[in-house]
Design an enzyme around this catalytic site. Structure first.
Site, PDB file in Angstrom:
ATOM      1  CB  SER A 297      -0.907   0.007   1.234  1.00 52.77           C
ATOM      2  OG  SER A 297      -0.181   0.360   2.397  1.00 52.77           O
ATOM      3  CG  ASP A 298       1.493   5.783  -1.393  1.00 55.08           C
ATOM      4  OD1 ASP A 298       2.432   5.956  -0.592  1.00 55.08           O
ATOM      5  OD2 ASP A 298       1.365   6.462  -2.430  1.00 55.08           O
ATOM      6  CD1 TRP A 299       1.533   7.990   5.301  1.00 50.36           C
ATOM      7  CD2 TRP A 299       3.719   7.540   5.316  1.00 50.36           C
ATOM      8  NE1 TRP A 299       2.063   8.497   6.463  1.00 50.36           N
ATOM      9  CE2 TRP A 299       3.404   8.236   6.501  1.00 50.36           C
ATOM     10  CE3 TRP A 299       5.044   7.150   5.094  1.00 50.36           C
ATOM     11  CZ2 TRP A 299       4.355   8.557   7.460  1.00 50.36           C
ATOM     12  CZ3 TRP A 299       5.994   7.473   6.052  1.00 50.36           C
ATOM     13  CH2 TRP A 299       5.655   8.165   7.222  1.00 50.36           C
TER      14      TRP A 299
END
Length: 752
Positions: A297-299
């Site tokens: 996932s992204d942040w």
């Protein structure tokens, strides 16, 4: 052929495509290999909690302090002792890397950690590392080999500092430069992005997937370069045809190049957030393309499914949806592991899915050699980071990235023995040339534009620097004083642009400082020069002193007045650690400029989106402005003159035959120089509207004065395909036109 629809986007899937289960055919290692048996045996010994721990990434404790986050040290130590952490991001110090690995080694199974970092243009987040031009500048080189070598340098510096996973390359297409992250991309063209992105994957990972240098990560999947309003994380709403022909191909090329991790994008695509898009993360990425690695996932991208997108009723529901869609690792921190354990025990997420995700991560760790070599010699970093050989590659990249936009009456190159040179502008003597994702660097490692100029000229030349103040700090007094100093100068060099640096003068992280008008989270509604930079350059031009503008920026800037009134303009983008030397070498003729624009420069923000591969119907004029950009994709001048001749194109090609094209390029000037040869193709008549031209090949050649060379291209027949009205990918019979350097030819493609 089987046609299925998922979430509103039609996907054409071959019936013979692989399933989504993580059998041996979907792993890094072949079935039955020693490495695969070891991975399976380790999975069998792991508890559910330990497997989910591999799926969870935490921020480095030291970096967390710079974000004013609560002290994670004690909590992380406990989790490491229990074997419940699989990865960290932003570990930037070999000592910290070794300490964290040591703590992980003491856990029951002692599984090594993988450390990820945003090494977008070299290992820039680490102090003392080699920093290349930001990707938009690397794209201006149109040099596949150079981009690959930059990846090799980055991988070398990462491993000696204990890092293993580069969140790079960025394969987003920059179709709206208001977006602050434009500098992280390779530009507007899918062919360029695919070619250079694949090269960077090869440079980072190396030729052997079972023995990786470092792990590459394709991001952001999918489409953040065309967000609503140009705002970061904004949604994109595009047709399946645009997805299939424009936005997806660079990522497919990255997968074909062997990339073993992919990062989901924050945005939604046609109403479905990427983090929950089974269509993208499983059906396209794995079933269609055969992706073998893992998805991160992204942040806090999973959290945003609940807090921002509102497609999940809770954090727990967001985790369920993301994991089932195909997300294998969470970035970052608490609130993931415990809910996922509950979801498995409740039967909402199958245990097989956890084995699948953890297995993918473990295989990559084994391919990185972490089970055998988790520690690094911290003392080695000093001799490797920004070593002379690495700086040499960075200097080559900076030289090749600079684009000469305008050079009226051959003002450039300048003589080195001029009596007085005025240098001014907010970017003349600072670290703006390093770009985003860059930690504060030792001053002795960085060559600013002012320093480069001073080193380039004769001892008798006076280089007078007038600091007009930072952006937004300019005053009438400083502008007037600078103009007065310009009156008796032989030439004025004005260095303008933007500043994407995340840190203040004290080295403290400050992404919201006023001067920072580019980079992640710094989107703009306007593309003109910020502050009073235009007042400064106007005042200097009005003195009558010959003026050169050097632009240091990460996105195209609308500069119509400068293009009309300043005789010489250089686009330097963000040229990196030694960028000031490269700029000076071009200004004074040691290097002939050879960069080409990988992205169009608009006349105003009102033209957006503006890109070269538009359909003919997009060419209707405005009543107050041309529809054509100020400087189009591929534009770039030289100090010499290249002549194209003898374009050779076959009369016809048949199904499956590659198209062989050649052209003769001659250096008709008096200087040795590089020329970037661009080949465009146009489908003259098709069943659906087609671009006025599309890049299908490029080569960089070096020619001595008078030298000529035959440049050959091989165009794969499949690259001529179109997604027809039935959404089938076919090469339609008919005429195709090719153009190279102003020459045109055509051939007929036959059905059989």
């Amino acid at each position: 052929m089987q046609r299925r629809k998922f979430g509103g986007i039609g996907l054409v899937l071959l019936a013979s495509l692989l399933g989504c289960g993580d059998g041996a055919q979907n792993g890094v290692f072949p079935s039955g290999s020693v490495e695969e048996r070891k991975t399976r045996a380790l999975l069998d010994r792991m508890t559910l909690e330990e497997k989910i721990g591999q799926m969870n990434q935490y921020i480095a404790p030291i970096y967390a302090q710079s974000l004013d986050s609560p002290d994670l040290a004690g909590k992380v130590d406990t989790l490491l002792a229990q074997g419940l952490v699989g990865s960290f991001l932003f570990v930037t110090d070999a000592g910290e890397a070794n300490a964290l690995q040591e703590k992980a080694a003491r856990a029951r199974l002692g599984i090594p950690l993988i450390f990820g970092i945003d090494a977008v243009h070299g290992l820039a987040p680490v102090r003392g590392a080699t920093i290349f031009p930001t990707p938009i500048g690397m794209a201006a080189t149109f040099d596949v080999d150079l981009v690959e070598r930059s990846g090799e340098v980055t991988a070398h510096e990462m491993r000696v500092t204990g890092m293993h996973w580069a969140f790079s390359p960025v394969l987003d297409l920059a179709r709206d430069p208001r977006w602050g992250r434009t500098a992280e991309t390779f530009g507007e063209d899918p062919f360029v992005v695919a070619s250079l992105g694949s090269a960077l994957v090869r440079g980072l990972q190396g030729p052997d997937q079972a023995h990786l240098r470092v792990l590459a990560c394709l991001k952001h999947f999918l489409g953040p370069g065309l967000p609503l309003g140009g705002r970061n994380m904004g949604p994109i709403d595009v047709s399946e045809r645009a997805l299939r022909t424009t936005f997806l191909p660079p990522f497919q090329a990255g997968v074909d190049a062997g990339a073993l991790s992919v990062m989901a994008a924050y945005n939604d695509v046609n109403g479905v957030p990427s983090h929950v898009s089974e269509e993208l993360l499983t059906n396209v990425l794995r079933r269609e393309w055969g992706f073998r690695g893992f998805v991160v996932s992204d942040w806090e991208g999973i959290e945003m499914l609940h807090t921002t997108h509102h497609v999940a009723e809770s954090q727990k529901d967001a985790i369920r949806q993301a994991v089932l869609a195909g997300v294998d690792m969470h970035m970052h921190g608490e609130g993931f592991s415990k809910p996922l354990v509950e979801l498995v025990r409740e039967g909402a997420v199958g245990a097989w899915r956890i084995d699948e995700a953890a297995g993918r991560i473990l295989r990559v760790k084994r391919a990185l050699g972490l089970f055998e070599h988790r520690y690094v010699d911290a003392a080695r970093a000093a001799s490797v980071l920004a070593s002379p050989g690495h700086r040499k590659v960075a200097l080559e990249a900076a030289r090749k990235s600079i684009v000469l936009l305008r050079n009226e009456q051959d003002l450039l190159p300048l003589r080195k023995n001029l009596k007085k040179i005025l240098v001014t502008g907010p970017n003349a003597d600072n670290t703006a040339l390093l770009g985003d994702w860059t930690a504060p660097q030792p001053a002795e490692n960085v060559i600013t534009v002012l320093e480069g100029i001073r080193a380039a000229v004769s001892p008798a030349t006076v280089v007078h620097f007038v600091d007009p103040g930072r952006v937004f700090e300019e005053t009438n007094e400083t502008i007037q004083r600078t103009a007065e100093e310009a009156r008796d100068a032989d030439v004025a060099i004005v260095v303008l642009g933007e500043n994407e640096t995340r840190y203040d003068d004290r080295g403290a992280l400050d992404r919201r400082r006023r001067e920072r008008t580019g980079g992640e989270g710094a989107d703009r509604a306007d593309l003109t020069l910020v502050g009073r930079q235009m007042d400064l350059v106007r005042a200097i031009v009005e003195t009558g002193t010959p003026t050169v503008v050097v632009l240091v920026n990460g996105r195209p800037l609308a500069i119509p007045w400068i293009a009309a009134n300043v005789p010489a303009v250089l686009e330097a983008f963000e040229p990196g650690l030694v960028g000031g030397q490269a700029v000076a070498e071009v200004l004074f003729g040691d290097v002939s400029p050879s960069g080409r624009l990988p992205i169009s420069i608009p006349r105003s923000v009102g033209q957006l989106p503006v890109h070269y591969d538009h359909p003919r119907s997009a060419e209707s004029p405005y009543v107050d402005e041309s529809f054509e950009p100020l400087y189009g994709f591929g534009h770039g001048l030289s100090f010499t003159r290249f002549v194209y001749a003898d374009l050779r194109v076959p009369e016809r090609t048949r199904r499956g035959e590659d198209v062989l094209i050649s052209v003769v390029v001659r250096n008709a000037g008096a200087r040795a120089a590089d020329e970037v040869v661009l080949l465009f193709v146009r489908d003259v008549v098709a069943s659906v509207t087609r671009p006025v031209r599309a890049l299908r090949g490029f080569q960089r050649v070096h020619l001595a004065p008078g030298e000529r060379r035959v440049v050959q291209f091989r165009i794969p027949f499949a690259s001529l395909a179109v997604l027809d009205r039935q959404r089938e990918r076919v090469v339609e019979p008919g005429t195709f036109e090719v153009s190279i350097g102003g020459l045109r030819g055509s051939w007929i493609a036959l059905r059989k």
